[in-house]
Design a protein around this motif. Structure first.
Motif, PDB file in Angstrom:
ATOM      1  N   GLU A 153      51.113  37.523  64.045  1.00  0.00           N
ATOM      2  CA  GLU A 153      51.248  38.705  64.921  1.00  0.00           C
ATOM      3  C   GLU A 153      52.601  38.665  65.645  1.00  0.00           C
ATOM      4  O   GLU A 153      53.258  39.690  65.805  1.00  0.00           O
ATOM      5  CB  GLU A 153      50.093  38.739  65.928  1.00  0.00           C
ATOM      6  CG  GLU A 153      48.707  38.818  65.292  1.00  0.00           C
ATOM      7  CD  GLU A 153      48.539  39.996  64.342  1.00  0.00           C
ATOM      8  OE1 GLU A 153      48.127  39.782  63.193  1.00  0.00           O
ATOM      9  OE2 GLU A 153      48.861  41.129  64.754  1.00  0.00           O
ATOM     10  N   LEU A 154      53.024  37.474  66.070  1.00  0.00           N
ATOM     11  CA  LEU A 154      54.343  37.359  66.733  1.00  0.00           C
ATOM     12  C   LEU A 154      55.454  37.714  65.744  1.00  0.00           C
ATOM     13  O   LEU A 154      56.448  38.370  66.102  1.00  0.00           O
ATOM     14  CB  LEU A 154      54.540  35.945  67.280  1.00  0.00           C
ATOM     15  CG  LEU A 154      53.637  35.548  68.465  1.00  0.00           C
ATOM     16  CD1 LEU A 154      53.737  34.053  68.754  1.00  0.00           C
ATOM     17  CD2 LEU A 154      53.989  36.359  69.712  1.00  0.00           C
ATOM     18  N   VAL A 155      55.266  37.308  64.474  1.00  0.00           N
ATOM     19  CA  VAL A 155      56.281  37.631  63.448  1.00  0.00           C
ATOM     20  C   VAL A 155      56.377  39.149  63.284  1.00  0.00           C
ATOM     21  O   VAL A 155      57.462  39.704  63.120  1.00  0.00           O
ATOM     22  CB  VAL A 155      55.929  36.907  62.121  1.00  0.00           C
ATOM     23  CG1 VAL A 155      56.739  37.461  60.947  1.00  0.00           C
ATOM     24  CG2 VAL A 155      56.159  35.407  62.274  1.00  0.00           C
ATOM     25  N   ARG A 156      55.263  39.838  63.412  1.00  0.00           N
ATOM     26  CA  ARG A 156      55.296  41.307  63.303  1.00  0.00           C
ATOM     27  C   ARG A 156      56.145  41.917  64.425  1.00  0.00           C
ATOM     28  O   ARG A 156      56.676  43.003  64.305  1.00  0.00           O
ATOM     29  CB  ARG A 156      53.876  41.911  63.361  1.00  0.00           C
ATOM     30  CG  ARG A 156      53.003  41.554  62.185  1.00  0.00           C
ATOM     31  CD  ARG A 156      51.835  42.503  62.012  1.00  0.00           C
ATOM     32  NE  ARG A 156      52.297  43.856  61.719  1.00  0.00           N
ATOM     33  CZ  ARG A 156      52.029  44.892  62.506  1.00  0.00           C
ATOM     34  NH1 ARG A 156      51.317  44.721  63.604  1.00  0.00           N
ATOM     35  NH2 ARG A 156      52.474  46.082  62.190  1.00  0.00           N
ATOM     36  N   LEU A 157      56.266  41.164  65.525  1.00  0.00           N
ATOM     37  CA  LEU A 157      57.085  41.651  66.660  1.00  0.00           C
ATOM     38  C   LEU A 157      58.536  41.203  66.517  1.00  0.00           C
ATOM     39  O   LEU A 157      59.351  41.426  67.404  1.00  0.00           O
ATOM     40  CB  LEU A 157      56.515  41.117  67.984  1.00  0.00           C
ATOM     41  CG  LEU A 157      55.099  41.536  68.360  1.00  0.00           C
ATOM     42  CD1 LEU A 157      54.712  40.906  69.688  1.00  0.00           C
ATOM     43  CD2 LEU A 157      54.972  43.055  68.439  1.00  0.00           C
ATOM     44  N   GLY A 158      58.833  40.529  65.381  1.00  0.00           N
ATOM     45  CA  GLY A 158      60.226  40.147  65.138  1.00  0.00           C
ATOM     46  C   GLY A 158      60.533  38.690  65.396  1.00  0.00           C
ATOM     47  O   GLY A 158      61.685  38.257  65.309  1.00  0.00           O
TER      48      GLY A 158
END
Ligand code: EPZ
Length: 423
Positions: free
Chosen positions: A342-347
């Motif tokens: 999920e953090l990766v989805r935020l960049g």
């Protein structure tokens, strides 16, 4: 399912009250089963898990009332008690296993559903069974339930020396509660040292238990014939406090956490100071001041007093927007990196290799819709949203409601642009 909508980029300033600790209130509500007399608990947090524990012990026949004026909770297990914890309640909250020790100690029998796994790991309770068996219980597992009774010819649990294969927080709590009414002396080797265990021990001592060494890895209990009621104030929640410290470190600002205990968060505070935040213990709380981009910090989760696994997701979110790179090693649970995707989805830039996550800091998160997967992961995602560029929507915040008392209103009071979307 409710969602949280967060517009990131605002600093946090002001005062936030830290509530009572979830992981102290839950065992302490079970400890009320050890006496027929009334117990009064102050500072019990308003959480979904606490509501579930109320339901669990009410289901047994325990009277539980929360005073709407001062929030004080009165508990009375003096009536007819059915020593059972059914699957439909236990499956929603693993901490229900904490009823096992007190029920065996006071009633000599218990039927408690196996908790089953959860998002962060298989969470077995084999050590609980081994330890209570060493105290004279006979526990068989049938149809998903632990059926426990006293061994042949026994009229009460027997003191024993218990050395678990690994440090277990709720295991230590189950043994501690069971030992208070056992015949003779119980020694807990490699006991967990979390502050919530010390707080539980203080409550049990106020009820007439004979305990020493709590807060260390070696606890000694001398059993007594019965325990009486008491009035006890639940210790402040160090994980809620740590979560707010990481939030301010990430957004920047100047916040006083009233009731927060810096002495219960030394490992986390040390890392925040190394990162560049100013964190000081002040009268009645903790003050944090942070400005500009911090430096990413490597850490390994370990048992207390080491870096708490319950703070891993929150500090990882901070690392993601710090300068430099860092490794995060999760040594307690086998599947506690679900917030990473999920953090990766935020960049965020994170690579996982088994129990190690390698983080390379980026300037900021870019807002998006993300999904909470477990209690502390959702706290990490909220922190990410607070520093995201644009709007972040965190879905499935029922995870957050299990362990945080009015988080969004506390954050809003500090200046965050956050609101709950009820669906
Ligand atoms: C407590 O869980 C906390 N819950 C957890 O907080 C916390 O993450 C955990 O301790 C570790 O600090 C409560 O206090 C209600 P353990 P617990 O037994 O007691 C293994 C939160 O977010 N183990 O200390 O269940 C286990 O799988 C929650 O508030 C066995 O193998 O944790 C884990 O790898 C999440 N067999 C390790 O030991 C057993 O019989 C530590 O678990 C018991 C544990």
């Amino acid at each position: 399912m409710d969602r949280l909508s967060i517009r990131g980029g605002r600093p946090l300033n002001g005062v936030v009250p830290i509530s009572g600790a979830k992981n102290a209130a839950l065992p302490e509500l079970c400890a009320c089963l050890l006496t027929a007399q009334a117990v009064t608990l102050e500072n019990v947090p308003r959480l979904q898990d606490v509501a579930t524990m109320f339901k669990l012990i009410r289901n047994m026949g325990v009277k539980v009332e929360r005073n709407d004026v001062d929030g004080v909770v009165s508990v009375n297990a003096g009536g007819l008690i059915t020593p059972e914890a059914p699957y439909d309640l236990v499956k929603t909250m693993r901490a229900s296993v904490l009823a096992l020790g007190p029920l065996l100690a006071r009633f000599g029998r218990a039927r408690v559903s196996l908790p089953g796994g959860c998002a962060i790991g298989s969470r077995p309770v084999d050590q609980h069974i081994i330890g209570l068996t060493a105290m004279g219980a006979e526990i068989v597992v049938e149809h998903g339930y632990m059926i426990a009774k006293l061994g042949q010819g026994l009229t009460r649990l027997q003191g024993a020396r218990i050395a678990t294969d690994m440090v277990t927080v709720t295991g230590t709590e189950n043994f501690l509660m069971a030992a208070t009414l056992a015949q003779g002396e119980t020694i807990l080797e490699n006991a967990a040292q979390e502050p919530e265990i010390g707080d539980l021990a203080e409550m049990l001592i106020a009820m007439g238990a004979k305990i020493e060494g709590h807060g260390t890895s070696h606890i000694r209990v001398e059993g007594v014939d019965s325990l009486h009621g008491c009035r006890h104030r639940v210790v402040a929640d160090r994980i809620e406090a740590g979560t707010f410290l990481c939030a301010v470190a990430a957004t920047g600002g100047d916040v006083l956490l009233t009731n927060g205990r810096a002495d219960h968060l030394e490992a986390v505070i040390e890392k925040l100071r190394s990162a560049g935040a100013s964190v000081t213990a002040v009268d009645g709380g903790i003050r944090i001041q942070s400005s500009g981009r911090l430096k990413a910090q490597s850490f390994r989760t370990t048992e207390y007093p080491g870096f708490p696994t319950d703070m891993q997701a929150q500090f990882m979110a901070l690392n993601c927007v710090s300068s430099g790179s860092a490794t995060v090693t999760e040594t307690i649970f086998e599947n506690r990196f679900m917030h990473v995707n999920e953090l990766v989805r935020l960049g965020a830039r994170i690579q996982i290799d088994g129990r190690i996550a390698v983080i390379e800091g980026v300037e900021k998160f870019s807002g998006a819709t993300i999904m909470a997967t477990d209690l502390r992961a959702s706290a990490g995602l909220v922190i990410a949203g607070l520093v995201g560029d644009g709007d972040t929507v965190v879905d499935r915040v029922y995870h957050l409601d299990r362990g945080y008392d009015q988080m969004e209103s506390k954050l809003r009071a500090l200046g965050a642009d956050i609101e709950r979307i009820r669906t």
